[in-house]
Motif scaffolding. Structure first.
Motif, PDB file in Angstrom:
ATOM      1  N   LYS A  42       4.035  47.129 -50.223  1.00  0.00           N
ATOM      2  CA  LYS A  42       3.314  46.141 -50.137  1.00  0.00           C
ATOM      3  C   LYS A  42       2.330  45.527 -50.367  1.00  0.00           C
ATOM      4  O   LYS A  42       2.248  44.768 -50.228  1.00  0.00           O
ATOM      5  CB  LYS A  42       2.139  47.583 -48.568  1.00  0.00           C
TER       6      LYS A  42
ATOM      7  N   HIS B 153      -7.290  43.821 -48.956  1.00  0.00           N
ATOM      8  CA  HIS B 153      -5.655  44.631 -47.938  1.00  0.00           C
ATOM      9  C   HIS B 153      -6.056  45.972 -47.298  1.00  0.00           C
ATOM     10  O   HIS B 153      -6.726  46.231 -47.188  1.00  0.00           O
ATOM     11  CB  HIS B 153      -4.837  45.135 -48.703  1.00  0.00           C
TER      12      HIS B 153
ATOM     13  N   ILE C 227       3.840  44.622 -37.857  1.00  0.00           N
ATOM     14  CA  ILE C 227       3.149  46.132 -37.957  1.00  0.00           C
ATOM     15  C   ILE C 227       2.853  46.950 -37.584  1.00  0.00           C
ATOM     16  O   ILE C 227       1.538  47.921 -37.374  1.00  0.00           O
ATOM     17  CB  ILE C 227       1.985  45.076 -37.678  1.00  0.00           C
TER      18      ILE C 227
ATOM     19  N   GLU D 182       7.849  50.157 -36.595  1.00  0.00           N
ATOM     20  CA  GLU D 182       6.860  48.848 -37.276  1.00  0.00           C
ATOM     21  C   GLU D 182       6.639  47.986 -36.240  1.00  0.00           C
ATOM     22  O   GLU D 182       5.810  46.556 -35.939  1.00  0.00           O
ATOM     23  CB  GLU D 182       7.390  48.180 -38.663  1.00  0.00           C
TER      24      GLU D 182
ATOM     25  N   GLN E 205      -1.883  45.070 -42.036  1.00  0.00           N
ATOM     26  CA  GLN E 205      -0.421  44.944 -42.283  1.00  0.00           C
ATOM     27  C   GLN E 205       0.025  46.680 -41.780  1.00  0.00           C
ATOM     28  O   GLN E 205      -1.068  47.190 -42.024  1.00  0.00           O
ATOM     29  CB  GLN E 205       0.269  45.040 -43.937  1.00  0.00           C
TER      30      GLN E 205
ATOM     31  N   ARG F 226      -4.818  43.825 -35.678  1.00  0.00           N
ATOM     32  CA  ARG F 226      -4.586  42.527 -35.596  1.00  0.00           C
ATOM     33  C   ARG F 226      -4.904  41.572 -34.601  1.00  0.00           C
ATOM     34  O   ARG F 226      -5.507  40.301 -34.642  1.00  0.00           O
ATOM     35  CB  ARG F 226      -2.883  42.031 -35.779  1.00  0.00           C
TER      36      ARG F 226
END
Ligand SMILES: Cc1ncc(C[n+]2csc(CCOP(=O)(O)OP(=O)(O)O)c2C)c(N)n1
Ligand code: SF4
Ligand SMILES: [Mg+2]
Lengths: 602, 301
Positions: free
Chosen positions: A599, A546, A560, A555, A577, A568
């Protein structure tokens, strides 16, 4: 407080003295009580005692004041954050008491002004309550109606006694702060301080001694992030700037207006932010790499000119002390929501450099780095900090100034010829020849925001536009290739990698420590160069299941966050994330820990 | 001596001709545009001043008029719409040795950039501000400008403007400018002269040039009309040191076309640059050596 052991008090009292490695003190009151002043004294004292120190404060946005806190954490080991929970809560009012008792550790000490605070029955067993009529004792000590002025210093005396702090050093600090034309001011401060120190409340059964620092690496300097940026720029040779006041950027502007003229420079207070960025660009063009800066809406106003600086390839430093937005937003909140505008703000394809110092020491060194990048690549450089780092006081090893200070006066030696936008230049990097320089072939360039040929003459050719776009892009790619990869905090392989940028390094690292202590496989990296990013991050990401990007921004539509979205997009990796919040307060370690757990589905 | 230095030496002895300040670039202006005359007048003034091209920074904003630095030989700076004044002030403060010229249009200078004018005037930095006032937005093809007259029909005022225009002369006079002049390319000698004088004036100098737009301008704004309408201030016996009279004459902007120096402060006030020098001298002694700049953050014992 940790690692308590017995010791002897230097104040010679008969009380029990415990040795501790660190302490977190939270002072809660109204901003007009001089809360920041006590915290500042404690932080500076710690720094001068070669101890590690970190502070955190909140200030109301109105000038007339309002509830305010200052938290200071002092330790002899490494101090990463200002601490989640306090060991000691000093509170001046009922609202400070009731509003902050939750941030005190169980069995922690509440030191309250019994003139204003009535303790609550239900909290008496959980916390060690110590009531002192601070207001009336201050009046007794210094007389008159000065109670609101002196009670912070009286309290400093109480704390000094409680933690066996170095009195001569504190007296010296008081002298530096209050010593002026009117000696009665300093005398009052000293009287308040000694009255507080002498008041050994019978129910404070113990006092504490913070163990000596292990550090043996020379002298420390103690300052806040804004000061570090200001002096970093001075060390870097910056002598010109322009700005317009806005919180929290203003402190840097005030510092530069005071200091630059001593060194033959100027900082102009302009009519608005557009004029400021424009004037700074004029100075940069004339050969003095200049600084402008702002916060919030002021940054929005500067974006057109910054795009122009990208186009005309002008060096420029833009300090952005971020605050909560959009619009006037949350002026005194800590937020990291300007990454997008820093990287992409404005129209068109306008690549520019964005740096984000992680701590106060970084503010100093990265200010110098920013100047040198701007000069070498002829590009605007955004310097992103926030309220958290701006006012946070930290101690760090004194820089070797002989080594880091530089002179960047313009070189006006004649040149044979000059093409400012030479398409054949290696990596797209062309020098900036300043006005005043004789160009012997008589072809003087024009710097323009219109797309242009190699001499700067306006050109409408799509081919030229594509080539010049590539030039502006390539030089940043070349810079990216020189940037170091961030060091991994923790092992280079594991389950979870936390990625942060800017002022959040401390709490993220402390969260990693907490996870690892509990046997969880968590590491972290912190990005200081956010645009361009250093090459090779994918090799770090590949070692983890992760990748959580921890940011103080919303967010966003895709969940994200701002840096998260960029990572990303660049690495097209769904394991990236976001962990985001916008409550305006620095991350608490436990918040990060809880959100990471949620998460990661644990 | 290197060859570079040698040729630099010889160059500095050169006398300059107007042609030395024209660039090879062919202007994109419409044939007959008033701005052709303005560039000629500027190059003539520069030749008389005698500073070399590399000592000159020529700054502009955006507009037809703002193309002018590209057509001169000097360090040209074609900037952002409306921002030429703050940029020029930054250049002058960073390198006071430079001769700094600023070119702007009525829209660039008095609409989008209007807010900067007051501050440039009151700061009184030694730069020369030339506004090519054609009472129209030329580059964007004929929209209403802040100096367009009431009733004027343009593509953005199909039924005639219902706003009063800005009066550029009164505007800068109102903020206390020390050198205010007006010219037209219909009188090239006079225009070159007021520009030269503006450059020589120690402080902020403002020159409003009625520079006709042949494409979007009106009949009575063309060179031909200027030739018959213009009236030199000298010929009417105006004393440029008379501020009250200058202000009175400035009010006639839009009805009369006065040329020449409207106001020249007989006792030019000290410039911002002088203030900076005085400040530097006064503060020099409080500067600390570079290795001591962080001492205030160190343990003092
Ligand atoms: C921020 C911004 N808004 C609008 C424009 C478009 N624009 C360019 S020049 C101009 C007006 C030009 O008029 P003026 O200053 O009078 O110059 P002229 O062309 O008449 O010489 C406008 C609206 C722009 N370049 N930038
Ligand atoms: S549009 Fe008007 S101002 Fe622009 S070049 Fe043509 S004539 Fe000159
Ligand atoms: Mg116009």
């Amino acid at each position: 407080m940790s690692n308590a052991t017995e010791a002897v008090s230097s104040s010679g009292g008969a009380q029990k003295v415990s040795r501790i490695n660190e302490v977190v003190i939270r002072i809660a009151g109204n901003s007009q009580d001089g809360i920041q002043a006590i915290g500042g004294f404690l932080a500076r004292l710690a720094g001068r005692s070669e101890q590690e120190v970190m502070t955190f404060m909140t200030i109301p946005s109105t000038i007339s004041g309002g509830p305010s806190i200052f938290q200071v954490r002092v330790g002899s080991g490494e101090v990463l954050t200002a601490g989640d929970d306090a060991d000691v809560l000093l509170c001046f009012y009922q609202h400070s008491y009731e509003g902050h008792i939750n941030s005190l550790k169980k069995k922690g000490i509440v030191l309250y002004d019994s003139d204003h605070v009535v303790p609550k029955e239900e909290w008496l067993s959980d916390y060690h309550h110590v009531g002192i009529p601070i207001s009336s004792l201050t009046v007794e000590a210094i007389g008159g109606t000065a109670k609101d002025k002196g009670k912070n210093i009286y309290s400093l005396g109480l704390i000094a006694r409680m933690f066996d702090l170095n009195v001569p050093k504190l007296e010296k600090l008081l002298g530096e702060r209050f010593g002026g034309k009117d000696v009665s001011i300093l005398n009052n401060a000293l009287a308040a301080f000694h009255a507080g120190y002498a008041n050994s409340p019978s129910n404070v059964v113990e006092t504490f001694q913070i163990t000596d620092s292990q550090k043996k690496d020379g002298h420390q300097v103690v300052m806040n992030g804004n000061e570090a940026i200001g002096y970093g720029l001075i060390a870097a040779g910056v002598r010109f700037g322009a700005g317009y006041p806005i919180t929290p950027w203003t402190d840097i502007m005030e510092l530069l207006r005071r200091e630059l003229p001593k060194y033959g420079g100027s900082f102009i207070q302009c009519e608005d932010e557009i004029a400021s960025v424009s004037m700074a660009l004029g100075a940069s063009y004339a050969g003095r790499v200049a600084v402008t800066g702002s916060s919030g809406p002021g940054i929005s106003l500067k974006t057109e000119a910054i795009g122009w600086a990208v186009m005309a390839e002008m060096p420029l430093i833009v300090i952005n002390v971020q605050r909560g937005g959009p619009s006037t937003g949350m002026p005194t909140n800590i937020e990291q929501s300007d990454l997008n505008i820093a990287i992409n703000g404005g129209h068109g394809d306008a690549p520019r450099v964005v740096l984000a110092p992680a701590n106060v020491e970084d503010c100093f060194y990265m200010a110098i780095e920013a100047v040198n990048i701007a000069r070498k690549y002829n590009t605007p450089v955004f310097f992103l900090t926030d309220q958290g780092i701006a006012t946070r006081i930290e101690a760090f090893t004194e820089p070797n100034l002989e080594k880091v200070c530089q002179d960047i006066s313009p070189d006006l030696t004649p040149v044979a010829s000059h093409k400012p936008y030479d398409l054949a230049a290696k990596d797209g990097v062309t020098p900036h020849v300043k006005p005043g320089t004789r160009i012997l072939d008589g072809k003087y360039p024009i710097a323009t925001g219109l797309e242009h040929d190699e001499y700067g003459h306006p050109s409408g050719s799509p081919k030229v536009h594509m080539l010049q776009n590539a030039k502006r892009r390539k030089k940043l790619q070349a810079l990216g290739a020189t940037l170091p990869l961030p060091k991994i905090y923790g092992p280079s392989e594991g389950n979870i990698l936390l990625v942060g940028w800017g002022s959040t390094e401390g709490p993220i690292r402390e969260a990693v420590d907490r996870f690892r202590a509990a046997g969880d496989s968590v590491s972290a990296i912190h990005l200081r160069h956010v645009n361009p990013l250093p090459n090779g991050l994918e090799n770090i990401f590949s070692g983890f299941n992760h990748v959580f990007v921890v940011e103080m921004n919303d967010e966003g539509l895709y969940g994200i966050g701002q840096l998260g979205t960029i990572l990303r997009a660049r690495y097209a990796d769904a394991k990236i994330q976001g962990i985001n919040k916008t409550d305006g307060l620095t991350w608490k370690v436990k918040e990060i820990v809880e959100l990471v757990k949620a998460k990661a589905g644990k | 001596m290197t060859t570079l230095e040698a040729s630099a030496k010889t160059l500095s002895l050169t006398k300059f001709m107007a042609g030395d300040f024209k660039s090879d670039l062919k202007p994109i202006w419409c044939p007959g545009c008033g701005d052709f005359g303005v560039v000629t007048a500027i190059t003539r003034a520069l030749a008389n001043i005698g500073r070399a091209p590399h000592e000159i920074a020529f700054v502009s904003g955006i507009g037809c008029s703002s193309r002018i630095p590209g057509y001169t030989t000097a360090y040209g700076f074609n900037t952002v719409h409306g921002r030429s004044l703050p940029i020029a002030q930054g250049i002058k403060l960073a390198n006071p040795e430079l001769l700094v010229l600023v070119a702007s249009g009525d829209g660039d200078g008095f609409s989008i950039g209007g807010g900067h004018v007051a501050h440039a005037v009151r700061r009184n930095i030694d730069i020369t501000y030339i506004v090519m006032d054609n009472q129209i937005y030329g580059l964007t093809k004929g929209q209403l400008s802040p100096t367009s007259s009431r009733g004027r029909k343009t593509v953005t005022s199909s039924f005639g403007s219902i706003e009063d225009p800005v009066n550029p002369l009164l505007y800068v006079m109102g903020y206390g400018a020390s050198y205010v002049a007006q010219g037209t390319p219909a009188d090239m000698t006079g225009l070159a002269k007021i520009i030269e004088e503006g450059i020589r004036f120690p402080g902020f100098a403002f020159i409003n040039v009625q520079s006709p737009c042949v494409t979007y301008g009106m009949e009575d704004q063309q060179l031909k009309a200027h030739k018959t309408n213009m009236q030199s201030l000298e010929s009417i016996g105006h004393d440029p040191s008379d501020r009250a009279k200058a202000t009175e004459l400035a009010r006639e902007y839009g009805t009369k076309l006065y040329t020449g120096v409207l106001y020249r402060n007989p006792n030019p006030p000290s410039t911002y640059g002088q203030g900076v020098i005085e400040r530097h001298d006064a503060l020099k002694k409080s500067a600390v050596p570079r290795h001591e700049i962080l001492n205030r953050f160190k343990p003092s014992n």
